[in-house]
Scaffold this active site. Sequence first.
Site, PDB file in Angstrom:
ATOM      1  CB  SER A 183      -5.463   0.892  -3.878  1.00  0.00           C
ATOM      2  OG  SER A 183      -5.455   1.669  -2.703  1.00  0.00           O
ATOM      3  CB  ALA A 184     -10.130   3.875  -2.543  1.00  0.00           C
ATOM      4  CB  CYS A 185      -5.153   4.706  -0.698  1.00  0.00           C
ATOM      5  SG  CYS A 185      -6.360   4.432   0.607  1.00  0.00           S
ATOM      6  CG  HIS A 186      -2.912   2.728  -5.325  1.00  0.00           C
ATOM      7  ND1 HIS A 186      -2.586   1.584  -5.994  1.00  0.00           N
ATOM      8  CD2 HIS A 186      -2.618   2.498  -4.032  1.00  0.00           C
ATOM      9  CE1 HIS A 186      -2.115   0.687  -5.141  1.00  0.00           C
ATOM     10  NE2 HIS A 186      -2.136   1.220  -3.954  1.00  0.00           N
ATOM     11  CG  HIS A 242      -1.945   1.031   1.261  1.00  0.00           C
ATOM     12  ND1 HIS A 242      -1.711   2.306   1.732  1.00  0.00           N
ATOM     13  CD2 HIS A 242      -3.233   0.997   0.863  1.00  0.00           C
ATOM     14  CE1 HIS A 242      -2.829   3.009   1.624  1.00  0.00           C
ATOM     15  NE2 HIS A 242      -3.774   2.243   1.101  1.00  0.00           N
TER      16      HIS A 242
END
Length: 407
Positions: free
Chosen positions: A344-347, A100
């Site tokens: 990923s929603a965080c990428h 992540h």
Amino acid sequence: MTSHTLYFDYNATTPVDSTVAAVITEALAEAWANPSSASPPGHKARATLEKARQQVAEVIHASPQDILFTSGGTESNYMVQHAVLCAFPGAHILLSDAEHPSVALPAEEAMIRGAATVVRAPLCASGEVDVAALAALLTPDTRLVSVMLVQNESGVVNDVAAVAAAVRAYARQHGTVILVHTDAAQAIGKIPVDVDALDVDYLTIVGHKFYGPRVGALYVRGLRAGQTPLSPLFLGGGQEGGYRAGTENTPMLAGLGEACQQTQTRLDADIQRMRMRIAQFEAALQHQAPDGYRVIIHGANTMRAPSTSLFSIVADASTDSSPVSSRELVARLAVRGIYVGAGSACHSSAAGADARPTVLRAMQVPAAVAHCTLRFSVGRYSRTKNLPQVVEAIWTEAVSSVSTSSV
């Protein structure tokens, strides 16, 4: 979550369980005091906090003395690297090639400023970290190995216990200290998690991934005894044993504890339900593929968390029209009230960036294959009756040549 919403992005976040919400509301009313206060209301807040710590410990089979409350996964992951670099300046850090961003980016930043050497271990073609290749990358200067337990995009389960065994064997042979961290954000609530079976020194816990609030925790083996290094990111009132200053967010941490307790109680049933939903979805998706198109399910031949399907839609060589892009397909489905992810929603989604999910880049999946890739993730409130509608919509929108930007 409204009744008309078809939500299949549970890996990004989960709705808060109603029982968890009730515990948070009760704590707001009854445990409002400062838990460091010597007053009776303070004692009640402290008792609420310590109950939550016990509940968090139990879900990973740890001692409550080894649980440190944090704001969430990003802080927990950053604290691990901060602690290692404080204890071992210039350390060699070894990560898997599909971590992540909250693990990968701090390591990269430390390397840029000359504070660490960072090496990435490759993945196998099936998506899990290559343990033998990772072991070959260990050096006498290695001080931290970080491998996520469940990959957040593919759902592939890494054999963290095997990683830890290889690290321990190398450390014994070379008379050195190497610490092992796993980001378990996507594991809790989806697979059993036991810190002793994994043999890790640090483990990251994220509440909003298993029906809790957006707070988290960090497991640190032998924390209060000083067995494993930990250094505060900031100083202040001495809360959390002096490792994390700032008055604790008692109501949200009470909710985190309740989410952990609910997870323990419901884990077997949740796993069975999610596994069935994903199997039904993947079978229908493949069965209903139109002529000239097919589905590639990434990680299908290895162990995956029961919640996740990362798949690509590709056109056969005989087909003139390619499927739409991942981003376009996500947008089209959202118009229909169907919510999925493209990774990923965080990428980062910065212009010009490689649009492939991190795990597919690490698996060396060609960009042409990854062009139309969705992450479909189910959870406690997903329903079988919605799957035919979702599969039909995916195929209709994926192979349509009309862009949403032009309608």
